[in-house]
Design an enzyme around this catalytic site. Structure first.
Site, PDB file in Angstrom:
ATOM      1  CG  ASN A   1      -1.764   1.219   1.349  1.00 40.00           C
ATOM      2  OD1 ASN A   1      -1.899   1.986   0.398  1.00 40.00           O
ATOM      3  ND2 ASN A   1      -2.354   1.437   2.513  1.00 40.00           N
TER       4      ASN A   1
ATOM      5  N   GLY B   1       2.858   2.140  10.963  1.00 34.33           N
ATOM      6  CA  GLY B   1       3.792   3.247  10.815  1.00 34.33           C
ATOM      7  C   GLY B   1       4.464   3.680  12.095  1.00 34.33           C
TER       8      GLY B   1
ATOM      9  CE  LYS C   1      -0.169   3.217   4.750  1.00 37.23           C
ATOM     10  NZ  LYS C   1       0.009   3.366   6.204  1.00 37.23           N
TER      11      LYS C   1
ATOM     12  CG  HIS D   1      -5.616   1.789   5.464  1.00 38.60           C
ATOM     13  ND1 HIS D   1      -5.130   2.696   6.378  1.00 38.60           N
ATOM     14  CD2 HIS D   1      -4.610   0.909   5.222  1.00 38.60           C
ATOM     15  CE1 HIS D   1      -3.873   2.380   6.674  1.00 38.60           C
ATOM     16  NE2 HIS D   1      -3.542   1.299   5.990  1.00 38.60           N
TER      17      HIS D   1
END
Length: 254
Positions: free
Chosen positions: A12, A176, A14, A98
């Site tokens: 992903n 993250g 982002k 998400h």
């Protein structure tokens, strides 16, 4: 690795990568991963890069995913992307729900369920994300939160559609942050989610659904995570933005 479910590892990206950067990354991945057959590999660039990345991965073992999709077909929905637009670029998978969209765009489970239905109606495959926050986990609410999200976000799907869906367990506190759920914590959550799917559909369906882990996955922890009985892949964020780290996660998972 001998699993009844084929691993699926998706990157992903982002809100990262210009078109030129996206092409550099995916071209490197094509070379690094050319011989991998044991894993379904998916990259999910931003919408602006879908067209060029789609061209770049023709005849490769890499599949294309999108990071979101509207529940509506076409029309006056400024800023939204329809399934028919994604299919132009041979998109196969769509990430839904998400935690960042749940948090920043306030997407509720019912909306995610409508999006999942729209993804299936377009013959695409949803990757539906669920996961608890640190406060919810510390309050002993993990199972309650996960059951609510799983039931709400997948409501209305048929057994056949559920088998063609992917669930991504992403503990919000591990996204993250550099923190990763222990293998025991990941397995516990994945097994619980599979149990909920068994109650919603049936055990035979639940056994066939692939459940990914997401949350600070990196090459050093990939093998141990993927070795867990109910962990069927990974939804990778930061480590998917660099070819070597993403490729090493995949290679270490086999």
């Amino acid at each position: 690795m001998n699993k009844e479910r084929k691993l699926i590892i998706a990157g992903n990206w982002k809100m990262n990568k210009t078109v030129a950067e996206a092409l550099d990354l995916v071209r490197s991945l094509k070379i690094e991963l050319a011989n991998v057959k044991e894993v379904d590999i998916v990259v999910c660039p931003p919408f602006t890069a879908l067209c060029e990345v789609s061209k770049a991965i023709i005849d490769s073992n890499i599949r294309l995913g999108a990071q979101n999709m509207s529940e509506n077909k076409v029309g006056a929905y400024t800023g939204e992307i329809a399934a028919v637009m994604l299919k132009e670029f041979s998109v196969r998978y769509v990430i839904l729900g998400h935690s960042e969209r749940r948090q920043y765009q306030k997407e509720p489970d019912a909306l995610i369920a409508r999006k999942a239905a729209a993804v299936h109606a377009a013959s695409l495959k949803p990757i539906v994300c669920v996961g608890e926050t640190l406060a919810e986990r510390e309050a002993g609410q993990m199972q309650k939160v996960l059951e609510t999200q799983v039931r709400g976000s997948l409501a209305g799907l048929s057994k056949e559609q559920m088998v063609e869906s992917v669930v991504a367990y992403e503990p919000v506190w591990a996204i993250g942050t550099g923190k990763t759920a222990t293998t025991a914590q990941a397995q516990e959550a994945h097994a619980f989610i599979r149990g909920v799917l068994g109650k919603m559909f049936e055990e035979a369906v639940a056994r066939r659904v692939r459940i990914q882990y997401g949350g600070s996955v990196k090459p050093s922890n990939a093998r141990e995570l993927m070795s867990q009985a109910d962990v069927d892949g990974a939804l990778v964020g930061g480590a998917a933005l660099e070819a070597r780290s993403f490729a090493d996660i995949i290679k270490n998972s086999i």
